[in-house]
Scaffold this motif. Structure first.
Motif, PDB file in Angstrom:
ATOM      1  N   SER A  54     -22.227  24.274  -4.167  1.00 47.20           N
ATOM      2  CA  SER A  54     -20.744  24.621  -3.382  1.00 47.20           C
ATOM      3  C   SER A  54     -19.977  25.848  -4.062  1.00 47.20           C
ATOM      4  CB  SER A  54     -19.828  23.289  -3.724  1.00 47.20           C
ATOM      5  OG  SER A  54     -19.380  23.020  -4.917  1.00 47.20           O
ATOM      6  N   THR A  55     -20.952  26.822  -4.902  1.00 46.33           N
ATOM      7  CA  THR A  55     -20.327  27.570  -5.779  1.00 46.33           C
ATOM      8  C   THR A  55     -19.951  28.809  -4.706  1.00 46.33           C
ATOM      9  OG1 THR A  55     -22.367  28.235  -6.423  1.00 46.33           O
ATOM     10  CG2 THR A  55     -21.308  26.755  -7.748  1.00 46.33           C
ATOM     11  N   ALA A 108     -19.318  24.767 -15.634  1.00 48.55           N
ATOM     12  CA  ALA A 108     -20.679  24.294 -15.499  1.00 48.55           C
ATOM     13  C   ALA A 108     -21.642  25.004 -15.034  1.00 48.55           C
ATOM     14  CB  ALA A 108     -20.534  22.954 -14.663  1.00 48.55           C
ATOM     15  N   LEU A 109     -22.705  24.572 -14.065  1.00 46.94           N
ATOM     16  CA  LEU A 109     -23.651  25.136 -13.461  1.00 46.94           C
ATOM     17  C   LEU A 109     -23.415  26.064 -12.537  1.00 46.94           C
ATOM     18  CD1 LEU A 109     -26.091  22.439 -14.129  1.00 46.94           C
ATOM     19  CD2 LEU A 109     -26.317  24.651 -14.861  1.00 46.94           C
ATOM     20  N   CYS A 110     -22.137  26.412 -12.105  1.00 50.89           N
ATOM     21  CA  CYS A 110     -21.792  27.765 -11.417  1.00 50.89           C
ATOM     22  C   CYS A 110     -22.634  28.919 -11.966  1.00 50.89           C
ATOM     23  CB  CYS A 110     -20.224  28.029 -11.356  1.00 50.89           C
ATOM     24  SG  CYS A 110     -19.862  29.294 -10.333  1.00 50.89           S
ATOM     25  N   PHE A 111     -22.523  29.020 -13.256  1.00 50.10           N
ATOM     26  CA  PHE A 111     -23.589  30.183 -13.944  1.00 50.10           C
ATOM     27  C   PHE A 111     -24.181  29.343 -14.963  1.00 50.10           C
ATOM     28  CE2 PHE A 111     -19.545  29.991 -16.287  1.00 50.10           C
ATOM     29  CZ  PHE A 111     -19.890  30.583 -17.287  1.00 50.10           C
ATOM     30  N   TYR A 112     -25.271  30.054 -15.354  1.00 54.08           N
ATOM     31  CA  TYR A 112     -26.172  29.553 -16.387  1.00 54.08           C
ATOM     32  C   TYR A 112     -25.825  30.333 -17.568  1.00 54.08           C
ATOM     33  CZ  TYR A 112     -30.398  29.163 -19.110  1.00 54.08           C
ATOM     34  OH  TYR A 112     -31.385  29.093 -19.965  1.00 54.08           O
ATOM     35  N   ALA A 142     -29.210  16.033  -8.561  1.00 53.81           N
ATOM     36  CA  ALA A 142     -27.839  16.340  -7.994  1.00 53.81           C
ATOM     37  C   ALA A 142     -26.736  15.959  -8.998  1.00 53.81           C
ATOM     38  CB  ALA A 142     -27.612  15.350  -6.894  1.00 53.81           C
ATOM     39  N   ILE A 143     -25.790  17.243  -9.265  1.00 50.33           N
ATOM     40  CA  ILE A 143     -24.591  16.874 -10.059  1.00 50.33           C
ATOM     41  C   ILE A 143     -23.389  17.390  -9.493  1.00 50.33           C
ATOM     42  CG2 ILE A 143     -23.951  18.106 -12.113  1.00 50.33           C
ATOM     43  CD1 ILE A 143     -26.965  18.896 -12.726  1.00 50.33           C
ATOM     44  N   PHE A 192     -25.322  20.824  -6.271  1.00 53.24           N
ATOM     45  CA  PHE A 192     -24.338  21.161  -7.134  1.00 53.24           C
ATOM     46  C   PHE A 192     -23.250  21.083  -6.553  1.00 53.24           C
ATOM     47  CE2 PHE A 192     -21.475  23.706  -9.859  1.00 53.24           C
ATOM     48  CZ  PHE A 192     -21.193  22.719 -10.888  1.00 53.24           C
ATOM     49  N   ILE A 193     -22.145  20.469  -7.112  1.00 53.18           N
ATOM     50  CA  ILE A 193     -20.831  20.439  -6.322  1.00 53.18           C
ATOM     51  C   ILE A 193     -19.859  20.440  -7.434  1.00 53.18           C
ATOM     52  CG2 ILE A 193     -19.004  18.954  -5.274  1.00 53.18           C
ATOM     53  CD1 ILE A 193     -21.235  17.663  -3.729  1.00 53.18           C
ATOM     54  N   GLY A 194     -18.942  21.502  -7.326  1.00 45.46           N
ATOM     55  CA  GLY A 194     -18.009  21.814  -8.350  1.00 45.46           C
ATOM     56  C   GLY A 194     -17.557  23.329  -8.209  1.00 45.46           C
TER      57      GLY A 194
END
Lengths: 469, 206
Positions: free
Chosen positions: A428-429, A409-413, A374-375, A344-346
């Motif tokens: 990358s969070t 986004a998917l930094c947290f569910y 990969a997102i 995950f990149i963001g």
């Protein structure tokens, strides 16, 4: 005696010293998002109070907004629309600015605030969000606060706070090629613990910090909260001044020179005294990754998961065993040997344009390994537009990444369909907490470069070792 | 907010370091724009065997009969680190906790406690370990007493352990006053500051 940057900012915002030991600090900008902001505005309204400086309040929808391409007007969380609607209603009623889902200024609050010039050097900014310290990279006085404290700031234009002590974290010398801001913070937190900055306003300085881009500086300050710091900040230099120029909500032309003159003195004096100092030799830092469930569980890439000697001194606590158990990692095993299922990149840590560019350099002409989901989620709509104008979206898509709309986004569910239980994600969070990216999901924090390289390799590798492969 | 002077009751120990607010209440559990009704979501990932049916996890300490009426939580270093979500405090309160004892806290969590009447007690590690040892001894009643005004904690053995709290936080917790109303007494100082500041930093105003 010379003052520290923090002391200067504090003094210029000090409204009153209260009898109880707290201070009343003037707040120049208040940022709100749908997850914790609407409830602050609701709270205010329920007490028949209004926002004292509505022009200084900015809201955005970032936390639970859907990030799928061509997103519908809904939340990624089942039933989460109530938060979005509540922010719309309360922002309108309070007369404050809202960047709605379809607004070109929408994005993660800590990404858009510098991008739009809402955060500027010398301002004080609060947001009911712990990563507000990101903005300290501009020489801004910032605090992440709770919703109740945000309510207080909305009503009074001030924060009641006890002055923190000051700490200097000095990164001396130069970084080794391939080592980036994210690695600096993971190194610091691994060495000094996730509460090492507790009680301090932490100023990052030294040659390795001055050499960082503004984006890299924001990554440093962003993770000050992961170090337990009260806030993080960096002195103003020419790079800062250049960065903040001509931003849409920045300084009006006729006031620019007055502002610049003020900003240029926002540095700690060379003989300023800090309550604590940590010195780190920048060349000692290696690309880092976390193995456990706290950002302090970080090790250099290619090394082994620590054994007993790195464990807590006091025999009180099975935290380390529980972290290993949750992560499915074993002591003495090389971190690079673990196969990953996701990348995950963001996020507000590493979702800016420079982060996407750096990841794209690694990804160009390559494909993610089979079995890796990969997102990439740009940190703001402006970031996404800029990235697409450079063709970065094509690089990500050709490599097999999803390319999404901006948000946390998917930094947290938040309850959406995302990564699955037991999945191993390199991300990358900023937080590798248990369940942070989904129930049973195992998160390894790393730089965007490392995430990209690992996505291609199918296991955790650094950009430089990835090249050697 | 209800004023606090003492908290007396069953204490339960979750002696892990860095228990974050995502663990105290996972984001997926925050479904309504409200400060109430969050108790069932407290420690959801640890407390239930699965998130749908919510069958209690028998190995999680809050599910044990001995601690069914726990009012005081004892935790490790840096309790409440991470996200600023005030829901973590609202969930602890709604569940029935009135105080948390730990060697250190996440800053925002600590402040959120003060504004919501959840007494945060910073107690040095050795004292925490001593109390925990007693509580976890079979046959000993796990009762702890916290006196905010006198700033001490008394464990089952009756020994007093002093703790530090700022005057401001003590006042906020013991008075239960609305903090906005307290600050509004300084409205003249705030106005005077702004007037001067508009001249000093005109660029800061929109």
């Amino acid at each position: 005696m010379a003052m520290t940057l923090f002391d200067k900012l504090w003094e210029d915002h000090l409204v009153a010293q209260l009898d109880d030991g707290n201070s009343l600090i003037a707040i120049d900008r208040i940022l709100l998002h749908e997850r914790t902001g609407a409830i602050a505005l609701y709270g205010l309204k329920s007490k028949n109070r209004s926002v004292v400086l509505p022009k200084h309040v900015f809201c955005t929808i970032d936390h639970i907004v859907d990030t799928m391409p061509g997103r519908p007007n809904k939340a990624r969380m089942p039933g989460g629309e109530v938060f979005i609607q509540a922010l719309r209603d309360s922002a309108r009623s309070a007369g404050v600015t809202l960047f709605d889902v379809d607004d070109p200024n929408q994005g993660i609050v800590h990404v858009i605030a510098p991008e739009l010039g809402i955060a500027l050097p010398g301002l004080s900014v609060i947001c009911p969000d712990s990563h507000t310290c990101t903005l300290g990279a501009l020489g801004t006085l910032t605090w992440g606060v709770g919703s109740t404290e945000a309510e207080h700031a909305l009503a009074t234009g001030t924060l009641r706070i006890k002055k923190p002590r000051t700490m200097k974290v000095c990164f001396d010398g130069e970084l080794v090629p391939g080592v980036v801001a994210k690695d600096m913070m993971l190194h610091l937190i691994a060495e000094y613990s996730a509460s090492g900055g507790s009680g301090y306003a932490v100023e990052f300085s030294g040659d390795a910090v001055s050499s960082l881009s503004m984006s890299g500086r924001m990554t440093l300050c962003n993770m000050a909260v992961e170090f337990g710091a009260s806030t993080g900040l960096i002195g103003v230099d020419d790079r800062t001044i250049e960065y903040v120029a001509k931003r849409p909500f920045g300084v009006r032309t006729e006031l620019q020179s007055a502002a610049t003159n003020y900003w240029l003195q926002l540095r700690s004096g060379s003989d300023a005294t800090f309550d604590a100092t940590i010195r780190i030799c920048a060349s000692d830092i290696r690309p880092m990754v976390t193995w456990g469930t706290s950002p302090e569980h970080a090790i250099p890439l290619g090394t082994s998961v620590p054994g007993k000697k790195k464990r807590d001194q006091v025999d009180r606590d099975t935290s380390i065993d529980k972290a290993m158990n949750y992560m499915g990692v074993q002591s003495a095993k090389n971190i690079s040997d673990f196969t990953i299922n996701g990348a995950f990149i963001g996020s507000c840590t590493n979702g800016r344009l420079e982060d996407l560019r750096k990841a794209a350099v690694v990804l160009k002409g390559k494909r993610v390994a089979p079995g890796v989901k990969a997102i990439c989620v740009p940190g703001s709509t402006q970031t996404k537009i800029a990235a697409e104008s450079e063709g970065l979206d094509k690089v990500f898509l050709d490599a097999g990444f999803e390319w999404r709309e901006s948000g946390c986004a998917l930094c947290f569910y938040a309850g959406e369909k995302g990564f699955a239980e037991g999945d191993r994600i390199v991300s990358s969070t900023n937080r590798n907490f248990e369940g942070r990216q989904g129930p049973g999901v195992r998160t390894h924090l790393a730089s965007p470069e490392t995430v990209a390289a690992s996505a291609i390799a199918g296991h955790i590798v650094s950009y430089t070792s990835g090249q050697e492969d | 907010m209800t004023p606090i002077s003492t908290v007396v009751g069953t204490a339960v120990c979750l002696l892990r370091d860095n228990i974050d607010t995502d663990t105290i209440i996972p984001s997926r559990e925050i479904k309504v724009v409200s400060k109430t009704g969050l108790g069932p979501s407290l420690f959801a990932a640890w407390r239930y065997l699965d998130s749908e049916k919510r069958e209690p996890n028998p190995e999680f300490i809050l599910n044990s009969q001995k601690y069914h009426d726990a009012r005081i939580l004892i935790a490790g270093e840096n309790f409440g680190c991470g996200s600023s979500r005030e829901h973590a405090v609202w969930a602890l309160k709604d569940y029935g906790f009135d105080a948390v004892i730990a060697p250190s806290f996440g800053r925002i969590f600590y402040e959120n406690c003060v504004y919501n009447g959840l007494l945060p007690v910073v107690l040095e590690l050795q004292a925490v370990l001593g109390i925990v040892k007693q509580i976890e001894t079979p046959g000993i009643s796990p009762e702890v007493r916290i006196d905010l005004l006198r700033q001490h904690v008394i464990g089952p053995d009756g020994i007093e352990h002093a703790f530090e709290i700022s005057e401001a936080n003590k006042e906020m917790l013991s008075s239960g006053l609305d903090h906005i109303a307290v600050t509004e007494k300084y409205i003249d100082a705030i106005d005077a500051f702004r007037e001067k500041d508009r001249e000093k930093r005109p660029w800061a105003y929109l």
